[in-house]
Design a protein around this motif. Sequence first.
Motif, PDB file in Angstrom:
ATOM      1  N   UNK A 172      40.388  30.805 -62.496  1.00  0.00           N
ATOM      2  CA  UNK A 172      39.137  30.053 -62.555  1.00  0.00           C
ATOM      3  C   UNK A 172      38.672  29.903 -64.003  1.00  0.00           C
ATOM      4  N   UNK A 173      38.636  31.015 -64.724  1.00  0.00           N
ATOM      5  CA  UNK A 173      38.117  30.975 -66.097  1.00  0.00           C
ATOM      6  C   UNK A 173      39.150  30.428 -67.073  1.00  0.00           C
ATOM      7  N   UNK A 174      40.432  30.586 -66.719  1.00  0.00           N
ATOM      8  CA  UNK A 174      41.462  29.931 -67.515  1.00  0.00           C
ATOM      9  C   UNK A 174      41.322  28.413 -67.391  1.00  0.00           C
ATOM     10  N   UNK A 175      40.939  27.950 -66.214  1.00  0.00           N
ATOM     11  CA  UNK A 175      40.745  26.518 -65.989  1.00  0.00           C
ATOM     12  C   UNK A 175      39.535  26.003 -66.774  1.00  0.00           C
ATOM     13  N   UNK A 176      38.470  26.787 -66.790  1.00  0.00           N
ATOM     14  CA  UNK A 176      37.287  26.404 -67.577  1.00  0.00           C
ATOM     15  C   UNK A 176      37.638  26.366 -69.060  1.00  0.00           C
ATOM     16  N   UNK A 177      38.385  27.360 -69.519  1.00  0.00           N
ATOM     17  CA  UNK A 177      38.821  27.379 -70.920  1.00  0.00           C
ATOM     18  C   UNK A 177      39.635  26.141 -71.252  1.00  0.00           C
ATOM     19  N   UNK A 178      40.581  25.779 -70.368  1.00  0.00           N
ATOM     20  CA  UNK A 178      41.415  24.601 -70.613  1.00  0.00           C
ATOM     21  C   UNK A 178      40.567  23.338 -70.675  1.00  0.00           C
ATOM     22  N   UNK A 179      39.533  23.279 -69.857  1.00  0.00           N
ATOM     23  CA  UNK A 179      38.633  22.119 -69.882  1.00  0.00           C
ATOM     24  C   UNK A 179      37.926  22.026 -71.227  1.00  0.00           C
ATOM     25  N   UNK A 180      37.443  23.158 -71.733  1.00  0.00           N
ATOM     26  CA  UNK A 180      36.792  23.171 -73.038  1.00  0.00           C
ATOM     27  C   UNK A 180      37.764  22.732 -74.131  1.00  0.00           C
ATOM     28  N   UNK A 181      38.998  23.203 -74.064  1.00  0.00           N
ATOM     29  CA  UNK A 181      39.997  22.824 -75.056  1.00  0.00           C
ATOM     30  C   UNK A 181      40.265  21.314 -75.011  1.00  0.00           C
ATOM     31  N   UNK A 182      40.303  20.766 -73.803  1.00  0.00           N
ATOM     32  CA  UNK A 182      40.623  19.347 -73.643  1.00  0.00           C
ATOM     33  C   UNK A 182      39.481  18.445 -74.101  1.00  0.00           C
ATOM     34  N   UNK A 183      38.268  18.991 -74.186  1.00  0.00           N
ATOM     35  CA  UNK A 183      37.100  18.195 -74.571  1.00  0.00           C
ATOM     36  C   UNK A 183      36.498  18.718 -75.874  1.00  0.00           C
ATOM     37  N   UNK A 184      37.356  19.119 -76.782  1.00  0.00           N
ATOM     38  CA  UNK A 184      36.916  19.794 -78.004  1.00  0.00           C
ATOM     39  C   UNK A 184      35.996  18.926 -78.864  1.00  0.00           C
ATOM     40  N   UNK A 185      36.160  17.607 -78.820  1.00  0.00           N
ATOM     41  CA  UNK A 185      35.339  16.743 -79.663  1.00  0.00           C
ATOM     42  C   UNK A 185      34.220  16.057 -78.924  1.00  0.00           C
ATOM     43  N   UNK A 216      29.910  30.402 -72.782  1.00  0.00           N
ATOM     44  CA  UNK A 216      30.707  29.172 -72.907  1.00  0.00           C
ATOM     45  C   UNK A 216      30.434  28.421 -74.210  1.00  0.00           C
ATOM     46  N   UNK A 217      29.182  28.354 -74.621  1.00  0.00           N
ATOM     47  CA  UNK A 217      28.881  27.641 -75.860  1.00  0.00           C
ATOM     48  C   UNK A 217      29.477  28.350 -77.070  1.00  0.00           C
ATOM     49  N   UNK A 218      29.362  29.674 -77.123  1.00  0.00           N
ATOM     50  CA  UNK A 218      29.933  30.414 -78.247  1.00  0.00           C
ATOM     51  C   UNK A 218      31.452  30.231 -78.297  1.00  0.00           C
ATOM     52  N   UNK A 219      32.097  30.263 -77.126  1.00  0.00           N
ATOM     53  CA  UNK A 219      33.551  30.085 -77.081  1.00  0.00           C
ATOM     54  C   UNK A 219      33.920  28.686 -77.565  1.00  0.00           C
ATOM     55  N   UNK A 220      33.215  27.693 -77.055  1.00  0.00           N
ATOM     56  CA  UNK A 220      33.503  26.295 -77.409  1.00  0.00           C
ATOM     57  C   UNK A 220      33.281  26.061 -78.899  1.00  0.00           C
ATOM     58  N   UNK A 221      32.179  26.615 -79.435  1.00  0.00           N
ATOM     59  CA  UNK A 221      31.892  26.452 -80.856  1.00  0.00           C
ATOM     60  C   UNK A 221      32.966  27.127 -81.706  1.00  0.00           C
ATOM     61  N   UNK A 222      33.368  28.320 -81.296  1.00  0.00           N
ATOM     62  CA  UNK A 222      34.395  29.059 -82.021  1.00  0.00           C
ATOM     63  C   UNK A 222      35.722  28.296 -82.006  1.00  0.00           C
ATOM     64  N   UNK A 223      36.071  27.748 -80.839  1.00  0.00           N
ATOM     65  CA  UNK A 223      37.321  27.002 -80.726  1.00  0.00           C
ATOM     66  C   UNK A 223      37.286  25.755 -81.601  1.00  0.00           C
TER      67      UNK A 223
END
Length: 275
Positions: A172-185, A216-223
């Motif tokens: 589940x959380x791997x899927x959320x992570x992949x979504x964040x990676x795919x929408x990085x910009x 989620x925001x901290x992870x996305x910002x860091x990525x």
Amino acid sequence: MSVENRFQFAKSAVLDEVMLLEASMSDFSYGTHAHEEFSFGVTLSGRQDFFALGEHHKSHVGNVIVFNPDDAHDGHSGGEDPLHYKMLYVHPDQLSPMLASAGVRRAQEFRIERIVQHDAVLKTHILRLAALVENNISSALEYSSALFEFAEYLACQKGILIESKRRAKDPVFERVRDYLHAHVGEEVSLDALSQVAHMSKYHLLRCFRDYFGMTPHQYWQNYRINRAKEALELGMPLADVAFTFGFTDLSYFNRRFKPMFGLTPYQFRRTLLRS
């Protein structure tokens, strides 16, 4: 009204139930009144005197003032120096789900007992949220993450702690992570992430943080920052890097990049060119 008395309101661009007041006053007095929202204030200069819940109170510089919904109070400047403070109003409809996710039972009945507090952590949370309201480019994901961490601290004040556990690999959380990676910009919303995870957005905030150690925001910002750093290393122009990874302008990119690497993107690029 004296020119020294100034009241400026700002409403969150993405959270309907959050509003900020910044006030400076020397000879103005509030009449007795109450708010439907939780009110979280920080005294920035001067002193605020007020009567609430049967007692007189004084809030000095650096103190936090908290009113629960429907707490009747008045208020005025209490010294020779003008009073300057910020007050954040958060409706229970916005805060209660966050409190419930942070482990508060019967969150709709949640109350804060101490009206005036000297709590540096609580002050930091309030001013952080105030800055997000003042900053029109803040994302809904950033607001929600900050508000969740704030609610979690309020629960901690009550002695409510939820032990964070490092989970085994969870699709589940791997899927959320992949979504964040795919929408990085792109702009990513908490609602979209909750649909990916098939769970409530408030539950997702806590579970994601338990899983990755960041909201989620901290992870996305860091990525995003790490991908931007790689692009700088490959020679992509600064403006293109900022645009590609979703930073609205170079100033915003600087503010996000420097706390992580100690240098602005331009300074980082120059160190690469000299090496």
